[in-house]
Design an enzyme around this catalytic site. Structure first.
Site, short mmCIF file in Angstrom:
data_model
loop_
_atom_site.label_atom_id
_atom_site.label_comp_id
_atom_site.label_asym_id
_atom_site.label_seq_id
_atom_site.Cartn_x
_atom_site.Cartn_y
_atom_site.Cartn_z
N ARG A 250 -4.90 10.79 4.52
CA ARG A 250 -3.93 11.87 4.68
C ARG A 250 -2.81 11.76 3.65
NH1 ARG A 250 -2.46 13.16 8.93
NH2 ARG A 250 -0.28 13.57 8.48
N ASP B 91 4.67 0.34 12.14
CA ASP B 91 3.47 -0.30 11.59
C ASP B 91 3.35 -1.76 11.99
OD1 ASP B 91 3.45 1.49 8.40
OD2 ASP B 91 2.92 2.06 10.43
N ARG C 264 0.38 14.16 13.48
CA ARG C 264 0.88 13.93 12.11
C ARG C 264 0.87 15.20 11.26
NH1 ARG C 264 -1.44 8.41 9.91
NH2 ARG C 264 0.45 8.52 8.62
N LYS D 138 0.85 -1.21 0.00
CA LYS D 138 0.00 0.00 0.00
C LYS D 138 0.88 1.25 0.00
CE LYS D 138 -1.75 1.53 4.02
NZ LYS D 138 -1.52 2.94 4.39
N ASN D 139 1.88 1.27 0.87
CA ASN D 139 2.67 2.50 1.06
C ASN D 139 3.71 2.72 -0.02
OD1 ASN D 139 1.08 2.98 3.21
ND2 ASN D 139 2.60 2.46 4.77
#
Ligand code: EPZ
Length: 424
Positions: free
Chosen positions: A92, A304, A121, A22-23
């Site tokens: 975000r 994570d 954040r 995903k990242n």
């Protein structure tokens, strides 16, 4: 709304394939804005955040097709250069469009991302870096507007190795005039892949993966044609599923070089970790040993994976001290794990986990992406039935984790989650 229902106690066994990261997919999708033409990205996970990013690109005027893990993005000029509130509030990472928009089109406007469950954040480092590159940054009415006729290379020192901050500034710098050096850059594999793909488009980036990245600006970039790297966090989550159930699981596609810190901690905890040509294999002990950990920027232990590893520690022999050094509030899973019988004491940025012999099933509430995964993992071994509510958090980052766990033998299913009856 859906929930996940788990009847604990099954030992997991077999093989499971890890999806694309995903990242890594999110910055790659937004990097398509940097080049005119048809971009192709393979091994894209079908996740809520990925679909949100595709919607954002379409809203800007790009043609987007997403089918069977492949995304095609057609970029021919833009009709809009803005990431609106209704999209940014759900994701975000939309802020990653700023670098490409101002780097290539001279202007980008993004709704300021609010805080979230795991912390404030802020994006001050993103904006500081863009200002250093010559952009005019204006904050008004909850939006940040960034403009520049053409960015010019600069030396940027980040206060902390921010992942999306590094990615945003990389994407801004590739078309700037002159050389940019990013000091204290993030070293995550997702940053490395973004730099590699940008170079395949014609950028000139050196040093990605180290704390100092040098970018020499070019005038234009070609479309990308790439394949997303495996998701190291999904892989780590699946490895812990095998470990916590005293099972025997091979995670196909997992890359040991992306998971060294986790593999080290699993080994210390008494989990047998093996590297196979096709991936990583774990055999869980009857009961893990307690090991301390503190989250760090890559290549340290990833934040994570903190919640998932804590789930394992709730059953360990001994006491484990888990320190969260990246986010200021990433212990939302603690009170939910306690509902399952875990013994955890919070002391500032640390959680002191005293292992128990067994957890017991209960109704629990997901709060953020990785906390949800932690509750599912605990539910796999808790005695009796566990129901994890608000499972949309999970779907933001995992492509049907329940289906993958069921294929490994877990007694797990999805069910409608009727809202609680209003007490009159
Ligand atoms: C990325 O978030 C990941 N998201 C996160 O994954 C991950 O937890 C995080 O990196 C840390 O590894 C994506 O890649 C889309 P940071 P990011 O900027 O970039 C502070 C998941 O579960 N900071 O590296 O937003 C910040 O508050 C998600 O998939 C500033 O103060 O994280 C945090 O305390 C959750 N100012 C720390 O730095 C800034 O301008 C690290 O944040 C930027 C960050």
């Amino acid at each position: 709304m859906q929930k996940i229902v788990i009847d604990g106690g099954a030992r997991l066994g077999g093989q499971v394939r890890v999806a694309g990261a995903k990242n890594a997919a999110l910055p790659l999708l937004l990097a398509t804005l940097l080049g005119e033409g048809e971009h192709r990205i393979a091994n894209v996970p079908d996740l809520v955040d990925v679909r949100t990013t595709c919607r954002l690109l379409e809203r800007m005027g790009c043609g987007v097709e997403f089918a069977r893990g492949r995304v095609k993005v057609e970029v021919n000029g833009l009709k809009c250069r803005e990431a609106p509130y209704e999209l940014v509030k759900t994701m975000r990472a939309s802020v990653l469009c700023l670098g490409p928009l101002v780097g290539r089109f001279g202007q980008g406007r993004v709704s300021l991302p609010g805080g979230c469950a795991i912390g404030a954040r802020p994006i001050d480092q993103h904006l500081k870096g863009l200002s250093k590159l010559g952009a005019k940054v204006v904050l008004e009415h909850g939006y940040v507007d960034v403009r520049a006729r053409r960015l010019r290379g600069a030396s940027i020192v980040l206060d902390m190795p921010t992942v999306t901050g590094t990615e945003n500034l990389l994407m801004a710098a590739v078309l700037a005039r002159g050389q940019t050096v990013i000091h204290n850059a993030a070293r995550e594999p997702e940053v490395v892949q973004l730099a590699e793909v940008l170079n395949s488009m014609g950028a000139r980036i050196a040093g990605a993966g180290s704390e100092e990245i040098v970018v020499r600006g070019v005038n234009e970039l070609r479309p990308m044609d790439c394949r997303v790297i495996p998701d190291r966090i999904e892989a780590g989550t699946l490895l812990i599923a095998g470990a916590i159930t005293s099972g025997d699981v091979l995670v196909r596609g997992a890359r040991p070089e992306h998971l060294a810190a986790l593999m080290e901690k699993l080994d210390e905890a008494g989990v047998a970790v093996g590297v196979a040509s096709s991936g990583i294999r774990v055999k869980g002990p009857a009961r893990p040993r307690a090991v301390d950990l503190s989250t760090q920027p890559h290549p340290g232990f990833p934040t994570d994976m903190q919640a998932q590893f804590m789930a394992l520690m709730t059953l360990a022999r001994g006491t484990a001290v888990v320190s969260e050094r990246i986010f200021e509030n990433r212990f939302m899973h603690v009170q939910e794990l306690r509902r399952l019988g875990a013994r955890i004491r919070l002391e500032g940025g640390r959680a002191v986990v005293t292992g128990v012999r067994a957890l017991s099933g209960a109704d629990v509430m997901a709060t953020d992406l990785r906390a949800s995964a932690s509750l599912v993992l605990a539910g796999l071994v808790a005695r009796g039935r566990t129901r994890v509510h608000r499972v949309y958090h999970l779907d933001r980052g995992y492509q049907r984790l329940d289906r993958k766990l069921r294929a490994l033998g877990a007694r797990i299913r999805r069910a409608p989650d009727r809202p609680p009856v209003a007490i009159r």
